[in-house]
Design an enzyme around this catalytic site. Structure first.
Site, PDB file in Angstrom:
ATOM      1  CD  GLU A  73      -2.988   0.996   2.284  1.00 46.97           C
ATOM      2  OE1 GLU A  73      -3.778   0.043   2.156  1.00 46.97           O
ATOM      3  OE2 GLU A  73      -3.059   1.818   3.225  1.00 46.97           O
ATOM      4  NE  ARG A 129      -5.617  35.398 -14.077  1.00 53.88           N
ATOM      5  CZ  ARG A 129      -6.697  36.147 -13.958  1.00 53.88           C
ATOM      6  NH1 ARG A 129      -7.563  36.209 -14.962  1.00 53.88           N
ATOM      7  NH2 ARG A 129      -6.940  36.812 -12.852  1.00 53.88           N
TER       8      ARG A 129
END
Length: 379
Positions: free
Chosen positions: A242, A268
């Site tokens: 995990e 932007r």
């Protein structure tokens, strides 16, 4: 050292990434509540749920490194990080312990469904007073004729409210500490299983998590995982998978965040210039790139070490720490790059930040990883 990928590995990554984008096109914020069975079956079709499971049960038979690349591709292509996390927890904390330590009958009965997405699994380990200290479990297992009776409450079970099967841990001897911990496979329909409602969470909104209580719950002998008293080793085995492979989903998320930040900084404009021309923005994006590549290399090394059968505690702890802290810092920087727009749900930047926060908590907190690191260094 070899840093290249084979043609087969490159093709697998691209195939999974493209298929993921087709299967999950909706952007974050399009929200449909918790994931559904259709989503889960799609993950099974992508090969994520069974990537590292044996081929004889419908899995991919992949090692840790190749499995991590599959998870990374899904994490990059799927805008719903909670769904990918749910799938990874299902695979590494539940299916892998069953594959490695389950009885032949349990493997035959459950693994094909777990790999294909017909079944959902939940890892029932954490308790109200036993989080990081997994040796302090109060859930007990009492031997009876033909099996065991489980009693106790697990407080935070990922997928719990929708799971078909649970991998859980209980103590057969509270005075024995971790030597008394034993692993069990429990069917949701078993008498005495009480599933609580989903928790209200900060992030990972699509994955339900809740408590599961066992009240004189009978578990047959064949559903014990490994040897009685060997549950701590089984849990640590699953944590190795995990902490290494699951966190590849955050490497994928970091890739997606970086792409979004670069696109936004190029398009932007403020004060008559693209914001990418301001060092305050471009250097922040450079830091995201640095964290991404550093975490990626540490994660790949940890998985490579696992595949070689080497002791990998240090490598896995370094990887988990770098990925979780890196994605949290980078998601915060991404919000700043996007400014006020980053605080809105439209682009999914704020969702990435909320989903990044628990990465420093589950699978062993960042402080636990630091403790493992210094212990391995002999301090």
């Amino acid at each position: 050292m070899e840093f290249g990928w084979t043609d087969k590995q490159l093709a697998r990554y691209d195939q999974v990434l493209d298929a993921t984008k087709l299967a999950f096109p909706d952007p974050p914020g399009a929200g449909h509540g918790f994931f559904g069975r259709k989503d889960w079956l799609a993950l099974g079709d992508l090969g994520m749920l069974g990537a590292c499971l044996p081929e004889e049960y419908g899995g991919g038979g992949l090692g840790a490194l190749d499995t991590a690349r599959v998870v990374e591709a899904v994490g990059r292509g799927c805008p719903d990080t909670g769904l990918v996390f749910a799938a990874a927890a299902h695979t590494f904390a539940c299916a892998m312990p069953i594959a490695a330590f389950g009885s032949a009958a349990v493997r035959r009965r459950l693994l094909p469904g777990l790999a294909a997405g017909r079944l959902i699994a939940g890892n029932a380990m954490t308790e109200p007073e036993a989080g990081s200290d997994s040796s302090a479990l109060t859930t007990t297992a009492t031997r009876v004729d033909g099996g065991w009776l489980l009693d106790g409450t697990k407080s935070f079970v990922t997928n719990g409210p929708v799971s078909d099967v649970f991998v859980t841990y209980a103590t057969v001897n509270p005075r024995a500490g971790f030597l008394g911990v034993t692993g069990f496979v429990v069917d949701r329909g078993a008498e005495g299983v009480v599933v609580g409602p989903p928790h209200e969470k900060m992030g990972m909104l699509s994955v339900p998590a809740g408590s599961v209580t066992f009240e004189d719950c009978f578990v047959p002998e064949e559903q014990v995982l490994g040897a009685v008293g060997g549950g701590a080793a089984i849990f640590q085995h699953s944590m190795g998978w995990e902490r290494a492979c699951l966190f590849a989903l955050y490497v994928g998320l970091l890739d997606r965040l970086l792409e979004q930040c670069v696109r936004h900084a190029r398009s932007r404009r403020q004060f008559g210039r693209r914001i990418s021309e301001f060092q305050a923005v471009s250097h922040r994006i450079a830091d995201i790139k640095l964290r991404l590549e550093s975490a990626r290399l540490l994660l790949y090394r940890a998985c490579w070490s696992m595949d070689r059968g080497e002791p990998s505690v240090l490598e896995i702890a370094l990887s988990k720490l770098a990925v979780s802290e890196g994605v949290l810092a980078s998601a915060t920087d991404a919000v700043r790059v996007f400014g006020g727009r980053g605080y809105l749900r439209e682009d999914g930047i704020e969702a990435a930040l909320r989903d990044a926060v628990p990465s420093t908590i589950f699978s062993g907190t960042s402080d636990i990883q630091r403790e493992l690191i210094v212990k391995e260094m002999g301090l």
